[in-house]
Design an enzyme around this catalytic site. Structure first.
Site, PDB file in Angstrom:
ATOM      1  N   GLU A  61      -9.004  42.846  38.013  1.00  0.00           N
ATOM      2  CA  GLU A  61      -8.589  41.600  38.672  1.00  0.00           C
ATOM      3  C   GLU A  61      -7.204  41.762  39.258  1.00  0.00           C
ATOM      4  OE1 GLU A  61      -8.522  37.934  36.375  1.00  0.00           O
ATOM      5  OE2 GLU A  61     -10.458  38.432  35.477  1.00  0.00           O
ATOM      6  N   GLU A 101      -9.397  39.965  28.972  1.00  0.00           N
ATOM      7  CA  GLU A 101      -8.060  39.485  28.606  1.00  0.00           C
ATOM      8  C   GLU A 101      -7.993  38.845  27.227  1.00  0.00           C
ATOM      9  OE1 GLU A 101      -6.247  36.977  31.514  1.00  0.00           O
ATOM     10  OE2 GLU A 101      -6.458  38.426  33.128  1.00  0.00           O
TER      11      GLU A 101
HETATM   12  C1  FCB Z   1      -7.247  35.666  34.745  1.00  0.00           C
HETATM   13  C2  FCB Z   1      -8.652  35.341  34.255  1.00  0.00           C
HETATM   14  C3  FCB Z   1      -9.572  34.882  35.352  1.00  0.00           C
HETATM   15  C4  FCB Z   1      -8.860  33.974  36.333  1.00  0.00           C
HETATM   16  C5  FCB Z   1      -7.576  34.606  36.814  1.00  0.00           C
HETATM   17  C6  FCB Z   1      -6.819  33.786  37.829  1.00  0.00           C
HETATM   18  O1  FCB Z   1      -6.347  35.558  33.696  1.00  0.00           O
HETATM   19  O2  FCB Z   1      -9.217  36.471  33.663  1.00  0.00           O
HETATM   20  O3  FCB Z   1     -10.693  34.282  34.788  1.00  0.00           O
HETATM   21  O4  FCB Z   1      -8.660  32.743  35.766  1.00  0.00           O
HETATM   22  O5  FCB Z   1      -6.744  34.836  35.726  1.00  0.00           O
END
Ligand code: FCB
Length: 468
Positions: A374, A189
């Site tokens: 994620e 990210e």
């Molecule tokens: C994302 C991050 C991860 C975690 C999630 C909830 O933005 O990559 O590390 O904090 O959010």
């Protein structure tokens, strides 16, 4: 109750028996749909959120967390879940549920604690053990090279030199661990890092300037390109090398024309500023002025790494409002959301946005293989009863996101895996320990691990390679 022996059968039995799936009808689809063969059913974590500081050098996030008032609950990342001594327990529980992939990150300050050059052997050896344990449990490692934590000695992203430092670091990692890791992600990210750390000042290093933001955008893009090239030079042909972007379609917060413009800017900043150059295009017109001072001859060629696949993090869409003077050119809404979306502890539940963004990437960027690296839900969880934490809402939300992912697959998206965020509850950056996302609960006083019912639900999905 004594923890039952951890076996796959136990998980499935628990899932069927104790009402853990309360509120979920038995069959999600009239007709059973499955994901592709070899689909990665993963979970995710990151070094700075689970490892303690023991045995590594200082990081930008240590520096940030140790400043008074930066972290919501006053906590720091000093201990976290002590993953480096508890990983075998985590892996045993996850493997029993059938989880077949684990996304983790290397802590750069553990590999190069004091400065550039030769890596720290104790740090390297720790990751040898972690990776070997993962493999022995039948879980494929997916490694993020740098998930936000950078050694203090490396400075910050305003300095162009950091791009070469990151490329050297990628070289070290892939030489040593390339024989055992099939999926590599350069950064995590970078858009969140640029926005939260350099424009809004709410993440490390706590800057809020347009110039710093422009540098953070371009230098992360360049670093990614150089890291991917360095990794490719060392890795076997069948290894996949890419990066992870937080991909979210943008929407205006209200009907006003100003917010409509803010949403266009948000689109360019969140998605286009990363995906366009990575896949060989120029920066979107709307971010050009921001990055232009930092672009040098040859950079765009280096950035255009044309990765083997793409890591996509998705939680919910970004809602943009106009904000004069914001270094981003817009402000993302963080605490209230339009459209009556269900709020979790932090973000709303918006599964259709996942179908939308996957389809957009598929059609706009040449149909790459995609891993959802994620997605997950921060909820207030109860204390465990009989060795299980009952969290039926997490299962419900997870099911809706898996269905949404499958809808994208139905329309041609080449989805190769999903990694639930997070494997365990952990330290959520500036939110400290106030947000719990895990499929496994961790008692902060004792570090005791307890599975949540949602892990058993995930086990069911894994078993059918579909949506239970
Ligand atoms: C994302 C991050 C991860 C975690 C999630 C909830 O933005 O990559 O590390 O904090 O959010």
């Amino acid at each position: 109750m004594q923890a039952p022996s951890i076996s796959r059968r136990n998980f499935i039995k628990l899932a069927g028996a104790s009402g853990m799936l309360a509120g979920l009808p038995a069959t999600a689809f009239a007709e059973q749909k499955t994901f592709s063969d070899g689909f990665l059913w993963g979970v995710a974590s990151s070094a700075s959120q689970v490892e303690s500081r023991q045995g590594r050098g200082r990081s930008n996030w240590d520096d940030f967390a140790d400043q008074k008032g930066r972290i919501l609950d006053g906590s720091t990342n000093a201990v976290n879940t002590a993953f480096e001594t508890h990983y075998a327990e985590d892996f045993a529980m996850l493997a029993a549920a059938g989880v077949n992939a684990f996304r983790f990150s290397f802590a750069w300050p553990r590999i190069q604690p004091d400065g550039p050059g030769k890596p720290n052997e104790a740090g390297m050896a720790l990751y040898d053990r972690i990776i070997d344990e993962m493999l022995s449990r039948g879980m494929k490692p997916a490694a993020t090279m740098c998930h936000w934590d950078m050694p203090t000695w490396a400075g910050d992203l305003r300095d162009r030199d950091i791009t070469q430092r990151l490329a050297d670091y990628a070289d070290i990692l892939t030489r040593r661990f390339g024989d055992r890791i099939g999926l590599w992600l350069a950064l995590n990210e970078p858009n969140t890092v640029a926005a939260a750390g350099y424009a809004l000042g709410i993440h490390a290093p706590g800057l809020a300037s347009m110039q710093a933001t422009g540098a953070a955008v371009h230098h992360q893009n360049l670093a990614q390109g150089l890291m991917i090239a360095a990794a490719r030079a060392n890795l076997p042909k069948d290894a996949r090398v890419s990066t992870t972007i937080n991909c979210q379609s943008a929407r205006p917060a209200t009907d006003s024309p100003e917010d409509a413009q803010a949403a266009e800017m948000a689109e360019a900043f969140w998605n286009g500023a990363w995906l366009d150059p990575l896949f060989g295009r120029d920066y979107p017109e709307k971010v050009r002025a921001l990055v232009e001072p930092f672009v040098k001859a040859g950079d765009m060629e280096n950035i255009a790494a044309r990765p083997d696949c793409l890591g996509v993090n998705y939680y919910a869409r970004v809602y943009a409002q106009a904000a004069a003077g914001s270094p981003l050119g817009f402000m993302p809404l963080v605490d209230h959301f339009p459209n009556k979306l269900i709020p979790t502890q932090m973000l709303p539940v918006e599964p259709d946005g996942l179908t939308e963004i996957l389809l957009r990437i598929h059609t706009e960027y040449g149909a790459p293989d995609i891993y959802v690296t994620e997605t997950g839900f921060p909820l207030e969880d109860p204390q465990p009863v009989d060795w299980v934490v009952q969290d039926p809402k997490r299962s419900t939300y997870l099911r809706s996101y898996l269905q949404a992912a499958h809808q994208a697959v139905d329309q041609g998206v080449k989805l190769r895996g999903v990694f639930y965020w997070a494997a365990t509850d952990n330290w959520e950056w500036a939110m400290g320990f106030t947000k719990t996302f895990g499929l496994i609960q961790v008692d902060r006083a004792t570090q005791k691990r307890t599975p949540k019912a949602s892990l058993a639900y995930y086990a069911k999905c894994i078993k059918m390679n579909g949506v239970a």
